[in-house]
Design an enzyme around this catalytic site. Structure first.
Site, PDB file in Angstrom:
ATOM      1  CB  THR A  19      -8.760   9.028  -4.714  1.00 42.44           C
ATOM      2  OG1 THR A  19      -7.735   8.080  -5.053  1.00 42.44           O
ATOM      3  CG2 THR A  19     -10.028   8.646  -5.465  1.00 42.44           C
ATOM      4  CD  GLN A  22      -9.111   6.931 -12.747  1.00 46.06           C
ATOM      5  OE1 GLN A  22     -10.305   6.697 -12.937  1.00 46.06           O
ATOM      6  NE2 GLN A  22      -8.687   8.148 -12.400  1.00 46.06           N
ATOM      7  N   GLY A  23      -8.816   2.802  -9.344  1.00 47.89           N
ATOM      8  CA  GLY A  23      -9.481   1.673  -8.679  1.00 47.89           C
ATOM      9  C   GLY A  23     -10.396   2.165  -7.564  1.00 47.89           C
ATOM     10  CD  GLU A  51       5.147  15.770   1.647  1.00 50.86           C
ATOM     11  OE1 GLU A  51       5.992  15.131   2.258  1.00 50.86           O
ATOM     12  OE2 GLU A  51       5.244  16.958   1.325  1.00 50.86           O
ATOM     13  CG  ASP A  80      -4.728   6.956   3.868  1.00 49.67           C
ATOM     14  OD1 ASP A  80      -4.243   7.246   2.759  1.00 49.67           O
ATOM     15  OD2 ASP A  80      -4.049   6.495   4.790  1.00 49.67           O
ATOM     16  N   GLY A 164      -4.611  -3.014  -6.130  1.00 47.53           N
ATOM     17  CA  GLY A 164      -3.782  -3.016  -4.918  1.00 47.53           C
ATOM     18  C   GLY A 164      -3.361  -4.431  -4.533  1.00 47.53           C
ATOM     19  CE1 TYR A 165       0.868  -4.698  -0.859  1.00 47.42           C
ATOM     20  CE2 TYR A 165      -0.581  -2.793  -0.723  1.00 47.42           C
ATOM     21  CZ  TYR A 165       0.690  -3.328  -0.702  1.00 47.42           C
ATOM     22  OH  TYR A 165       1.778  -2.516  -0.520  1.00 47.42           O
ATOM     23  CG  ASP A 166      -8.383  -6.033  -3.940  1.00 44.69           C
ATOM     24  OD1 ASP A 166      -8.179  -5.695  -2.759  1.00 44.69           O
ATOM     25  OD2 ASP A 166      -9.204  -5.454  -4.683  1.00 44.69           O
TER      26      ASP A 166
END
Length: 204
Positions: A19, A22-23, A51, A80, A164-166
Site C-alpha cells: 500500500t 500511510q494510514g 490499477e 482492500d 479515511g471515513y473513521d
C-alpha cells in the site's frame, strides 16, 4: 481465493505492505510488528501501484498483493477496504478511496456520503467497514481473508484519530467514532483486525 484448506505458513521477517496509504501502513505495522514481521511499504520500495480493476474487495486485495510480491521477491500483504452504506446500495464500497478524489481528501469523501444519504432521505444510516486482506508469495500463490465491522454514520464528523471515513463511523455498541477512539481500542475491533485475526489463525 478464500478457502479453508491448510495454507503454507508465513515466516516472520520481511513482509511487503502493498500500500501507499500511510494510514494503512501504520495500522498494518501495529498488527504485524508484535508478531516478528518487518513490514516495508510498497511506497518505501517505490513499487508501482497496480490499477485496481477488481469488482470486489477480495479481487483488488489479491491483485495488489500479487503485484507487490512479484515486484519485490518477498511475500506481500495487501488490504482492500472501504465503507459500505446500506441506504446507498453498498456504495462507496470498493470505490471508497476514489470518492476522495485525486487529492485523497476524505473530508470531501465524507461530505459526499452524507450528501448522498440526505438526497436519498435515508431513515437508516447503517453501514459497515469491510476489509479484505490478501497474502501473496512471489510464485503466485494467494490467500485472502475478509473482516467486517457494523455500525452507523454520524454527521458532522468527530475526532482526528484514524483516517479515511473513521470520523463519521460509530461501531455497533459504541458511542464515539473511530476518529475519536484510541488507536489500540479501534485496532481491537476494526474490520482490519477481524480480517487479520483470520489471517493469523490460518497462516502463522
Amino acid at each position: 481465493m478464500t478457502d479453508s484448506h491448510p495454507h503454507r505458513k508465513l515466516q516472520p521477517g520481511r513482509l511487503i505492505a502493498a500500500t501507499h496509504n500511510q494510514g494503512k501502513v501504520r495500522e498494518l505495522k501495529d498488527l504485524l510488528e508484535p508478531l516478528g514481521f518487518e513490514p516495508i511499504s510498497a511506497g518505501d520500495l517505490n513499487l508501482e501501484e497496480p490499477e485496481e480493476t477488481g469488482l470486489t474487495f477480495e479481487e483488488n486485495a489479491e491483485l495488489k498483493a500479487l503485484a507487490a510480491a512479484k515486484a519485490s521477491g518477498s511475500p506481500a500483504l495487501a488490504d482492500d477496504s472501504g465503507l459500505a452504506v446500506d441506504a446507498l446500495n453498498g456504495a462507496p464500497g470498493i470505490y471508497s478511496a476514489r470518492w476522495a478524489g485525486e487529492s485523497k481528501d476524505f473530508n470531501l469523501a465524507m461530505e459526499k456520503v452524507n450528501q448522498a444519504l440526505e438526497d436519498e432521505k435515508a431513515a437508516e444510516r447503517t453501514a459497515r467497514f469491510v476489509c479484505a486482506l490478501s497474502v501473496a508469495w512471489p510464485d503466485g500463490e494467494t490467500v485472502t481473508f475478509r473482516g467486517e465491522v457494523e455500525g452507523e454514520l454520524v454527521w458532522p464528523p468527530r475526532g482526528s484519530n484514524g483516517f479515511g471515513y473513521d470520523a463519521m463511523f460509530v461501531a455497533k455498541g459504541e458511542t464515539i467514532t473511530f476518529g475519536e477512539m484510541e488507536p489500540a481500542r479501534k485496532h481491537a475491533m476494526s474490520h482490519r483486525a477481524n480480517a487479520f485475526k483470520l489471517l493469523t489463525e490460518a497462516l502463522l
